[in-house]
Each structure stands twice: as structure tokens, then as C-alpha cells.
Scaffold this active site. Sequence first.
Site, PDB file in Angstrom:
ATOM      1  N   ARG A 104       0.853  -1.189   0.000  1.00 48.84           N
ATOM      2  CA  ARG A 104       0.000   0.000   0.000  1.00 48.84           C
ATOM      3  C   ARG A 104       0.885   1.234   0.000  1.00 48.84           C
ATOM      4  O   ARG A 104       1.785   1.344   0.827  1.00 48.84           O
ATOM      5  CB  ARG A 104      -0.864   0.045   1.278  1.00 48.84           C
ATOM      6  CG  ARG A 104      -1.945  -0.936   1.314  1.00 48.84           C
ATOM      7  CD  ARG A 104      -3.037  -0.565   2.280  1.00 48.84           C
ATOM      8  NE  ARG A 104      -2.585  -0.057   3.592  1.00 48.84           N
ATOM      9  CZ  ARG A 104      -3.428   0.288   4.558  1.00 48.84           C
ATOM     10  NH1 ARG A 104      -4.728   0.196   4.365  1.00 48.84           N
ATOM     11  NH2 ARG A 104      -2.991   0.720   5.713  1.00 48.84           N
ATOM     12  N   THR A 108      -1.368   7.463  -0.148  1.00 48.82           N
ATOM     13  CA  THR A 108      -2.679   7.338  -0.812  1.00 48.82           C
ATOM     14  C   THR A 108      -3.445   6.099  -0.342  1.00 48.82           C
ATOM     15  O   THR A 108      -4.649   5.990  -0.573  1.00 48.82           O
ATOM     16  CB  THR A 108      -2.496   7.217  -2.336  1.00 48.82           C
ATOM     17  OG1 THR A 108      -1.805   5.986  -2.596  1.00 48.82           O
ATOM     18  CG2 THR A 108      -1.710   8.377  -2.896  1.00 48.82           C
ATOM     19  N   ASP A 200       0.549  -3.469  12.130  1.00 44.98           N
ATOM     20  CA  ASP A 200       0.986  -3.796  10.774  1.00 44.98           C
ATOM     21  C   ASP A 200       1.363  -5.279  10.726  1.00 44.98           C
ATOM     22  O   ASP A 200       2.375  -5.690  11.304  1.00 44.98           O
ATOM     23  CB  ASP A 200       2.186  -2.917  10.394  1.00 44.98           C
ATOM     24  CG  ASP A 200       2.553  -3.091   8.931  1.00 44.98           C
ATOM     25  OD1 ASP A 200       2.803  -4.250   8.503  1.00 44.98           O
ATOM     26  OD2 ASP A 200       2.576  -2.099   8.197  1.00 44.98           O
ATOM     27  N   ASP A 203       4.899  -6.244   9.305  1.00 40.78           N
ATOM     28  CA  ASP A 203       5.993  -5.898  10.219  1.00 40.78           C
ATOM     29  C   ASP A 203       6.028  -6.836  11.420  1.00 40.78           C
ATOM     30  O   ASP A 203       7.101  -7.212  11.898  1.00 40.78           O
ATOM     31  CB  ASP A 203       5.832  -4.444  10.708  1.00 40.78           C
ATOM     32  CG  ASP A 203       6.230  -3.438   9.635  1.00 40.78           C
ATOM     33  OD1 ASP A 203       6.898  -3.832   8.659  1.00 40.78           O
ATOM     34  OD2 ASP A 203       5.852  -2.262   9.769  1.00 40.78           O
TER      35      ASP A 203
END
Length: 209
Positions: A104, A108, A200, A203
Site C-alpha cells: 500500500r 494514498t 501492521d 511488520d
Amino acid sequence: MSQLHVINHPMIQHKLTIMRKKETGSKDFRELLKEIGLLMGYEVTRDLPLRDIEIETPICKMTGKEISGRKMAIVPILRAGLGLVEGLQSLIPVAKVGHIGMYRNEETHQPVEYFCKLPEDIHDRLVIVTDPMLATGGSACDAISSLKKKGCANIRLMCLVGVPEGVERVQREHPDVDIYLAALDERLNENAYIVPGLGDAGDRIFGTK
Ligand code: PRP
Ligand code: URA
């Protein structure tokens, strides 16, 4: 219309809660994701057709059941989708594995595809797309569109945590694709992260932050 299946089995809910805790480290996070991948696999494959097969046990002949000829593929959305593959593979050892790389854009939040390697006969297979996070739904929708361009007609989406916005987008853009979640969370925050979510996923799996 695409069906949403939220799998609220106690074992899955218990494991997911440990994954959500911020103090859970990468090793435990990966192991739990693998275990949940296997457990969710039971539900994702629940309606596979069976056929009769004649076999012989050490005692006598009998009519057993086997999965009726449906070839399968697992397609993780890189990176985080990889974390669900091993559990699914232990359930479906004959499934082939394709990979679609997406990240991603941080500003945006639009997905960018950077890699796609699929089995040649992917169009003949029931495809389970995996990704722990269904946030805006952009990555899942683009990955499913790539698979449809290759001729795939039987696709299921298996995620861990989703939000209504992502679910609605997949249902709108791909009404033929059923969605399997372990939890439907509240909403997205201003950075398009799931709240409460688990942070995340990539991660946390790979220890990159
Ligand atoms: C995360 C996640 C999904 C995507 C979900 O991947 O694993 O692929 O975001 O967001 P969306 O529904 O808004 O598209 P990320 O882009 O962080 O890449 P990574 O797996 O390599 O960390
Ligand atoms: N991607 C993640 O890894 N986590 C989120 O909450 C949203 C997108």
C-alpha cells in the site's frame, strides 16, 4: 452475493487475542497465525464436494469418502499473506501456491502490485487468497482482479481481521467471492489501519519495525 463468514470458534478467538496484544513478539505471532490458518482452513473448505471411494480396511471392504477432484491453490498477498500459507498447506498438502506481491502506498493507501507468479493451471483451481488484513479492501480487490484476468472463476478470500468498509468493497467489486474472517473490527483510522486491529501484520510477522 458474496457471503461473509466470521469464524468465531473459541480456539481462533483465543489465539487472535494473543496476536492482537502489542507485547506479543514475532515468533509467537507467526506461530499463532500459522495455527489460525489451519483452523480457518476447516471452514473455508467446509462445503467441498465428496465422492464415494471403495477401499479395504484391515477388517473388510467399505465405501469411504474423498474430496471430489477439485484442485486447489493458495495465493498469499505478499508479504503478510505468507503467514497463513503454512497452516493451510498442512491441511491441504496438494494445493499449489501462487504469489501476488502488493504494497500500500503509505500516503494514498492505494495498492501497488509488484509481483505475480501463479501456477499455470490456476484457472482450473479453487483459489484461496490469503491476507491477514482486510482494511480498505484495495489490495484484496486488485489481487482478485489479477486472478480473474488469468481465468480464475472459483475464488475465496481468507483474512484474519477485517472492517465493514473492506468487506463491502470486496462484496461490491467481487460479488462471487466469499469472505472468511476471524474478526470483524470496528473501523479504519486516519492512516487506514484497522481499529482495534493488530497493527501492521507484515511488520509483526517479519520483525521489520
Ligand atoms: C497490508 C496487508 C494487506 C493490506 C491491507 O499489506 O497485509 O495486504 O495492507 O490493506 P488494504 O485492505 O487497505 O489494501 P502492506 O501493504 O502493509 O504490505 P506488507 O504485507 O508487505 O506489509
Ligand atoms: N495493513 C495492516 O497490516 N494492518 C492494518 O491495520 C491495515 C493494513
